[in-house]
Design a protein around this motif. Structure first.
Motif, short mmCIF file in Angstrom:
data_model
loop_
_atom_site.label_atom_id
_atom_site.label_comp_id
_atom_site.label_asym_id
_atom_site.label_seq_id
_atom_site.Cartn_x
_atom_site.Cartn_y
_atom_site.Cartn_z
N PHE A 1 -18.12 -35.04 6.33
CA PHE A 1 -17.38 -35.18 7.64
C PHE A 1 -17.56 -34.20 8.50
O PHE A 1 -17.54 -34.30 9.70
CB PHE A 1 -15.97 -35.43 7.20
CG PHE A 1 -15.62 -36.85 6.87
CD1 PHE A 1 -15.73 -38.19 7.62
CD2 PHE A 1 -15.37 -37.11 5.32
CE1 PHE A 1 -15.36 -39.36 7.20
CE2 PHE A 1 -14.96 -38.46 5.01
CZ PHE A 1 -15.26 -39.45 5.83
N ILE A 2 -17.59 -32.90 8.11
CA ILE A 2 -17.60 -31.70 8.96
C ILE A 2 -18.97 -31.58 9.54
O ILE A 2 -18.93 -31.52 10.74
CB ILE A 2 -17.55 -30.28 7.92
CG1 ILE A 2 -16.26 -30.41 7.38
CG2 ILE A 2 -17.87 -29.20 8.90
CD1 ILE A 2 -15.83 -29.20 6.57
N ILE A 3 -20.01 -31.86 9.16
CA ILE A 3 -21.57 -32.17 9.62
C ILE A 3 -21.55 -33.16 10.74
O ILE A 3 -22.02 -32.89 11.81
CB ILE A 3 -22.61 -32.32 8.51
CG1 ILE A 3 -22.63 -31.05 7.71
CG2 ILE A 3 -23.74 -32.56 9.16
CD1 ILE A 3 -23.59 -31.28 6.55
N PHE A 4 -20.93 -34.25 10.58
CA PHE A 4 -20.74 -35.33 11.33
C PHE A 4 -20.05 -34.81 12.72
O PHE A 4 -20.39 -35.08 13.95
CB PHE A 4 -20.22 -36.65 10.85
CG PHE A 4 -21.13 -37.34 10.26
CD1 PHE A 4 -22.53 -37.64 10.74
CD2 PHE A 4 -20.98 -37.86 8.83
CE1 PHE A 4 -23.32 -38.59 10.13
CE2 PHE A 4 -21.76 -38.65 8.18
CZ PHE A 4 -22.98 -38.95 8.61
N THR A 5 -18.85 -34.24 12.51
CA THR A 5 -18.22 -33.75 13.58
C THR A 5 -18.85 -32.84 14.34
O THR A 5 -18.85 -32.63 15.66
CB THR A 5 -16.67 -32.90 13.12
OG1 THR A 5 -16.14 -33.98 12.34
CG2 THR A 5 -15.82 -32.64 14.20
N ILE A 6 -19.69 -31.70 13.67
CA ILE A 6 -20.31 -30.96 14.32
C ILE A 6 -21.54 -31.40 15.04
O ILE A 6 -21.80 -30.81 16.33
CB ILE A 6 -20.99 -29.97 13.30
CG1 ILE A 6 -19.76 -28.95 12.52
CG2 ILE A 6 -22.13 -28.95 13.69
CD1 ILE A 6 -20.59 -28.12 11.26
N PHE A 7 -22.01 -32.54 14.82
CA PHE A 7 -23.06 -33.22 15.55
C PHE A 7 -22.40 -33.49 16.99
O PHE A 7 -23.26 -33.65 17.96
CB PHE A 7 -23.68 -34.37 14.87
CG PHE A 7 -24.91 -33.91 14.08
CD1 PHE A 7 -25.99 -33.49 14.42
CD2 PHE A 7 -24.45 -34.26 12.72
CE1 PHE A 7 -26.90 -33.22 13.72
CE2 PHE A 7 -25.82 -33.92 11.63
CZ PHE A 7 -27.22 -33.41 12.37
N SER B 1 -21.68 -28.46 23.18
CA SER B 1 -22.51 -27.26 23.27
C SER B 1 -23.48 -26.90 22.20
O SER B 1 -23.08 -26.89 21.02
CB SER B 1 -21.45 -25.93 23.42
OG SER B 1 -22.03 -24.85 23.32
N ALA B 2 -24.71 -26.81 22.62
CA ALA B 2 -25.85 -26.63 21.59
C ALA B 2 -25.47 -25.07 20.88
O ALA B 2 -25.71 -24.84 19.82
CB ALA B 2 -27.01 -26.30 22.21
N ASN B 3 -24.91 -24.05 21.76
CA ASN B 3 -24.61 -22.91 21.14
C ASN B 3 -23.48 -22.86 20.25
O ASN B 3 -23.40 -22.54 18.95
CB ASN B 3 -24.07 -21.82 22.06
CG ASN B 3 -24.16 -20.30 21.53
OD1 ASN B 3 -24.58 -19.93 20.86
ND2 ASN B 3 -22.78 -19.88 21.95
N PHE C 1 -23.04 -24.91 12.48
CA PHE C 1 -24.15 -25.06 11.21
C PHE C 1 -24.37 -23.82 10.51
O PHE C 1 -24.57 -23.79 9.25
CB PHE C 1 -25.43 -25.90 11.93
CG PHE C 1 -25.28 -27.05 11.93
CD1 PHE C 1 -25.19 -27.89 10.82
CD2 PHE C 1 -25.39 -27.89 13.11
CE1 PHE C 1 -25.15 -29.29 10.99
CE2 PHE C 1 -25.41 -29.04 13.28
CZ PHE C 1 -25.25 -29.91 12.18
N SER C 2 -24.31 -22.56 11.26
CA SER C 2 -24.82 -21.24 10.61
C SER C 2 -23.93 -21.10 9.19
O SER C 2 -23.92 -21.14 8.46
CB SER C 2 -24.72 -20.18 11.52
OG SER C 2 -24.87 -18.78 10.82
N THR C 3 -22.44 -21.30 9.88
CA THR C 3 -21.38 -21.09 8.94
C THR C 3 -21.26 -22.20 7.79
O THR C 3 -21.24 -21.81 6.85
CB THR C 3 -20.03 -21.07 9.73
OG1 THR C 3 -20.08 -20.09 10.63
CG2 THR C 3 -18.79 -20.43 8.71
#
Length: 331
Positions: A220-226, A230-232, A238-240
């Motif tokens: 769920f976290i990864i889908f939210t990050i997508f 902002s690309a930055n 994604f780094s964390t």
């Protein structure tokens, strides 16, 4: 399990690697350095969280407990491991061996529950940021941590009680770093099928259930990050997230390989090497990945170091001033 015609034994000799003295000394130095770094890093994290008011939040309460658990998790096995490297074999009584097994299993189970709890906390913070303060209060986090510790220490209790009722026969040597379930059950005098099955079933339930919950949270976290515009921002998130997932994957991959399968009647060097990862390597990675790469923790650590430097400088000035006055009086 292995069958032996030897008499019942009262203790074991933990051999670790059956390697040359030079390799054992090298292993001793590396494991000792890793242990010192692990304990030091976790003590620093606990100190920083305790002394900084800005870190008195659920996320850091979880991290502080996780660091406390890691200190005891490594301490439950590493000292005996170091002794076996140094002298070529570490002696331990049967009661001591079973106690070490219980403590290691209990802390390992607690780690699984805490990893799942921390992943859920991050899921709420990232996926439901507006509701996070009401969904995850400090009181709720205290109850969740208490539940993780309680469940962790209760989970291995039943199989340990059954194992403690068994008799163990020679040879006394255990070809492992510590008293793990497999090496110990291979030294039983008779059949230990029930105890072996119980260990496998309960370990599988704890490991796979917490792994699934952790995986769901990070999915769920990864889908939210997508969905971050902002690309930055996506790159930082994604780094964390990637760092956290790396540690989780290493830990769960090794413990699943060892415990989520029937205990083999034959000792394996591969099992011994894999156990080194979850017993020694991941406890060192955890404080670095989860805490010391955290921006707020790093800022709090800098402030703590600066305060210590100022304190030491002031103490030095007072001592020098006192010595100077004493020199004037006696001159």
């Amino acid at each position: 399990m292995e069958s032996h015609n030897s008499s019942v034994v009262k203790g074991f000799i933990i051999l670790g690697f059956s390697a040359s003295p030079l390799l054992r000394i090298l292993s001793f130095v590396l494991v000792l350095a890793t242990y010192i770094l692990t304990v030091t890093a976790n003590v620093i994290i606990i100190s920083v969280i305790k002394t900084n008011c800005n870190l008195q939040r659920p996320m850091y309460y979880f991290l502080g407990n996780f660091s406390f658990m890691e200190i005891w998790y490594t301490t439950s096995t590493v000292p005996k491991m170091l002794e076996s490297f140094l002298v070529g074999g570490s002696t331990i009584s049967v009661a001591g061996c079973i106690s070490q097994l219980y403590l290691f299993f209990a802390l390992g189970s607690t780690e699984c529950f805490l990893l799942a709890t921390m992943a859920y906390d991050r899921y709420l913070a990232i996926c439901h940021p507006l509701h996070y303060p009401s969904l995850m209060t400090l009181q709720i986090s205290i109850w969740m941590v208490a539940a993780a510790w309680g469940a962790g220490f209760l989970a291995p209790l039943v199989p340990i009680v059954f194992i403690s009722q068994l008799s163990f026969c020679g040879p006394q040597e255990i070809h492992h770093f510590f008293c793990d379930a497999g090496p110990l059950l291979r030294r039983t005098c008779g059949a230990a099928f029930f105890s072996s099955t119980l260990v496998t079933v309960l370990a599988s339930i704890v490991i796979l259930s917490t792994c699934l919950l952790t995986a769901i949270s990070y999915t769920f976290i990864i889908f939210t990050i997508f969905r971050i515009p902002s690309a930055n921002g996506r790159q930082k998130a994604f780094s964390t997230c990637g760092s956290h997932l790396t540690v989780v994957v290493i830990y769960y991959a090794t413990v699943i390989f060892i415990y989520v399968r029937p205990i083999s009647p034959i000792a394996s060097e591969l099992d011994t090497v894999a156990s080194m990862f979850y017993a020694v390597v991941t406890p060192l990675l955890n404080p670095v990945i989860y805490s010391l790469r955290n921006k707020e923790v790093k800022e709090a650590l800098k402030k703590l170091v600066n305060r210590k430097q100022v304190f030491v400088k002031n103490i030095g000035s007072i001592i020098m001033d006192a010595l100077y006055r004493k020199e004037i009086i006696y001159s």
